[in-house]
Enzyme design. Structure first.
Site, PDB file in Angstrom:
ATOM      1  CB  CYS A  25      32.433  26.440 -15.354  1.00 28.79           C
ATOM      2  SG  CYS A  25      31.951  26.308 -17.102  1.00 28.79           S
ATOM      3  CG  HIS A  79      36.482  24.068 -15.516  1.00 25.06           C
ATOM      4  ND1 HIS A  79      35.519  23.306 -14.889  1.00 25.06           N
ATOM      5  CD2 HIS A  79      35.899  24.573 -16.622  1.00 25.06           C
ATOM      6  CE1 HIS A  79      34.390  23.349 -15.590  1.00 25.06           C
ATOM      7  NE2 HIS A  79      34.597  24.116 -16.642  1.00 25.06           N
ATOM      8  CD  GLU A 122      37.479  22.347 -11.776  1.00 23.45           C
ATOM      9  OE1 GLU A 122      36.608  22.058 -12.615  1.00 23.45           O
ATOM     10  OE2 GLU A 122      37.724  23.512 -11.414  1.00 23.45           O
TER      11      GLU A 122
END
Length: 216
Positions: free
Chosen positions: A97, A196, A198
């Site tokens: 991002c 994202h 994660e």
């Protein structure tokens, strides 16, 4: 740096000593989430806030957040030029991002004084998918990542307008209004995604990057 857990045998100790040291730029964003994902993939991990911490790592992850804030803090913490130098010297870096924006050589809709790491030859449009309320999730096939499309989370995300001849497109949005938009790229040891990983609990992209680091 923290190390992956393991037993006490010589083989296991050797595997740990060979584990790549991957830092996460800890100025803003999803630092802990990236640290956990990298550790689960066998990397030694640690936050990077100062130049001496950068000097200790083999590779770096630049997390999501606010790219203009990351740019400002990187300058204030004396990290901008050292990171640019390490990138130019071939250090593997993964940006998600805002991290994608920081790795781009050209940013559209950014601040005039915004500076990045000038790693990937691409033009990125900041906040291309809209504001926070326009955040969405989509299935994105990622080249080189087995196991089917990646469940991608987009939050005030950029997209890639164009890439240079040395940049490999790894993923595009498959359908919807943003179909065909480039959201994952690689140039040499540099990897970037608009989304994202994660936040999903899916370690495949972090494992992909750790393999890039090991190959390096």
């Amino acid at each position: 740096m923290t190390e992956p857990s393991g037993g006490s045998s010589g083989a296991q100790a050797g595997a740990q000593s060979a584990a790549p040291r991957v830092g996460v730029l800890a100025l803003q964003g999803d630092v802990r989430e990236h640290l956990r994902a990298l550790a689960a993939c066998g990397a030694q991990t640690g936050p990077v806030r100062r130049p001496h911490e950068l000097a200790e790592v083999d590779a770096l992850v630049v997390p999501g957040g606010e790219s203009t804030t990351i740019s400002k803090l990187a300058i204030e913490f004396g990290l901008l030029d050292p990171i640019r130098e390490r990138v130019a010297a071939g250090m593997p870096v993964y940006g998600s991002c805002a991290g994608m924006i920081m790795l781009a050589t050209e940013v559209l809709d950014g601040r005039p004084d915004q500076r990045g790491f000038d790693g990937i030859e691409m033009t990125v449009r900041r906040n291309a998918f809209g504001r926070q309320v326009d955040s969405f999730e989509a299935a994105v096939p990622v080249k080189g990542v087995e196991g089917g499309p990646f469940h991608a989370v987009f939050i005030r995300a950029p997209w890639v307008e164009s890439v240079g001849p040395g940049v490999e497109v790894l993923g595009e949005v498959a359908d919807g209004p943003a179909a065909g938009r480039i959201v994952a790229v690689r140039q040499g040891n540099l990897v970037a995604t608009s989304f994202h990983p994660e936040l999903t609990g899916d370690p495949r992209l972090h494992r992909y990057f750790v393999d890039v680091v090991r190959d390096r």
